[in-house]
Design a protein around this motif. Sequence first.
Motif, PDB file in Angstrom:
ATOM      1  N   TRP A  45      38.460  38.534  42.821  1.00 44.23           N
ATOM      2  CA  TRP A  45      37.670  37.337  43.120  1.00 44.23           C
ATOM      3  C   TRP A  45      36.553  37.162  42.095  1.00 44.23           C
ATOM      4  CZ3 TRP A  45      32.553  36.555  44.707  1.00 44.23           C
ATOM      5  CH2 TRP A  45      32.275  35.271  45.148  1.00 44.23           C
ATOM      6  N   LYS A  46      35.923  38.260  41.695  1.00 40.26           N
ATOM      7  CA  LYS A  46      34.855  38.177  40.687  1.00 40.26           C
ATOM      8  C   LYS A  46      35.404  37.706  39.347  1.00 40.26           C
ATOM      9  CE  LYS A  46      31.788  41.598  42.712  1.00 40.26           C
ATOM     10  NZ  LYS A  46      31.193  42.923  42.591  1.00 40.26           N
ATOM     11  N   LYS A  47      36.603  38.190  38.978  1.00 37.46           N
ATOM     12  CA  LYS A  47      37.220  37.745  37.725  1.00 37.46           C
ATOM     13  C   LYS A  47      37.525  36.255  37.777  1.00 37.46           C
ATOM     14  CE  LYS A  47      39.384  42.180  36.657  1.00 37.46           C
ATOM     15  NZ  LYS A  47      40.656  42.920  36.614  1.00 37.46           N
ATOM     16  N   GLU A  48      38.059  35.809  38.906  1.00 35.25           N
ATOM     17  CA  GLU A  48      38.387  34.391  39.052  1.00 35.25           C
ATOM     18  C   GLU A  48      37.120  33.547  39.045  1.00 35.25           C
ATOM     19  OE1 GLU A  48      40.663  31.480  42.216  1.00 35.25           O
ATOM     20  OE2 GLU A  48      41.018  33.631  42.281  1.00 35.25           O
ATOM     21  N   LEU A  49      36.080  34.053  39.694  1.00 34.61           N
ATOM     22  CA  LEU A  49      34.801  33.342  39.710  1.00 34.61           C
ATOM     23  C   LEU A  49      34.229  33.226  38.303  1.00 34.61           C
ATOM     24  CD1 LEU A  49      32.534  32.136  41.490  1.00 34.61           C
ATOM     25  CD2 LEU A  49      31.536  34.414  41.551  1.00 34.61           C
ATOM     26  N   ALA A  50      34.285  34.300  37.537  1.00 37.01           N
ATOM     27  CA  ALA A  50      33.780  34.264  36.162  1.00 37.01           C
ATOM     28  C   ALA A  50      34.591  33.287  35.312  1.00 37.01           C
ATOM     29  CB  ALA A  50      33.828  35.666  35.556  1.00 37.01           C
ATOM     30  N   LYS A  51      35.901  33.275  35.513  1.00 37.54           N
ATOM     31  CA  LYS A  51      36.760  32.364  34.753  1.00 37.54           C
ATOM     32  C   LYS A  51      36.424  30.909  35.095  1.00 37.54           C
ATOM     33  CE  LYS A  51      41.064  31.856  35.881  1.00 37.54           C
ATOM     34  NZ  LYS A  51      42.492  32.118  36.138  1.00 37.54           N
ATOM     35  N   ASN A  52      36.265  30.621  36.385  1.00 38.13           N
ATOM     36  CA  ASN A  52      35.921  29.256  36.796  1.00 38.13           C
ATOM     37  C   ASN A  52      34.532  28.865  36.307  1.00 38.13           C
ATOM     38  OD1 ASN A  52      38.363  28.902  38.054  1.00 38.13           O
ATOM     39  ND2 ASN A  52      37.618  29.526  40.060  1.00 38.13           N
ATOM     40  N   ARG A  53      33.596  29.812  36.342  1.00 40.70           N
ATOM     41  CA  ARG A  53      32.238  29.537  35.870  1.00 40.70           C
ATOM     42  C   ARG A  53      32.263  29.220  34.374  1.00 40.70           C
ATOM     43  NH1 ARG A  53      29.079  34.141  37.480  1.00 40.70           N
ATOM     44  NH2 ARG A  53      28.825  33.074  39.457  1.00 40.70           N
ATOM     45  N   GLU A  54      33.051  29.996  33.621  1.00 42.17           N
ATOM     46  CA  GLU A  54      33.171  29.757  32.186  1.00 42.17           C
ATOM     47  C   GLU A  54      33.780  28.388  31.923  1.00 42.17           C
ATOM     48  OE1 GLU A  54      32.608  30.448  28.272  1.00 42.17           O
ATOM     49  OE2 GLU A  54      31.984  31.792  29.887  1.00 42.17           O
ATOM     50  N   LYS A  55      34.775  28.036  32.728  1.00 43.15           N
ATOM     51  CA  LYS A  55      35.423  26.739  32.581  1.00 43.15           C
ATOM     52  C   LYS A  55      34.416  25.611  32.849  1.00 43.15           C
ATOM     53  CE  LYS A  55      39.567  26.669  34.214  1.00 43.15           C
ATOM     54  NZ  LYS A  55      40.707  26.565  35.150  1.00 43.15           N
ATOM     55  N   LEU A  56      33.603  25.776  33.901  1.00 45.07           N
ATOM     56  CA  LEU A  56      32.606  24.759  34.226  1.00 45.07           C
ATOM     57  C   LEU A  56      31.514  24.676  33.162  1.00 45.07           C
ATOM     58  CD1 LEU A  56      32.164  25.216  38.071  1.00 45.07           C
ATOM     59  CD2 LEU A  56      33.223  23.300  36.874  1.00 45.07           C
ATOM     60  N   LEU A  57      31.066  25.828  32.677  1.00 40.73           N
ATOM     61  CA  LEU A  57      30.033  25.823  31.642  1.00 40.73           C
ATOM     62  C   LEU A  57      30.577  25.236  30.352  1.00 40.73           C
ATOM     63  CD1 LEU A  57      28.289  29.258  32.227  1.00 40.73           C
ATOM     64  CD2 LEU A  57      27.435  26.991  32.801  1.00 40.73           C
TER      65      LEU A  57
END
Length: 103
Positions: A45-57
């Motif tokens: 979940w943390k990896k997916e969250l980081a990936k989504n955060r990077e995508k949003l940023l």
Amino acid sequence: NAGPSIQDYLSRPRPTWEEVKEIIDRKKKGSRALADFEDQMNSNWKKELAKNREKLLGGNEKSTKRKKRSSKKASDDSTVELEPDGKVSLIWRILHLLPYVMK
């Protein structure tokens, strides 16, 4: 007499102390397996969250670049510098509004 007697109840087969220890160890291993599974799910979940955060940023940086381009076209002879949140910097406002205030 409809059911088992007290003597039957007291003489029932019971596990030995060693068997009780084994049962407790098996329960601990089972709960440890669940804890390991939860840890794995949390890390996923943390990896997916980081990936989504990077995508949003990454999307925000693109929109900031678009705003810079449109602001450069709209400005008369100077470049507008946008802050990371997309707002015009205070220095730019002061430098460009000062001549109007001094009139």
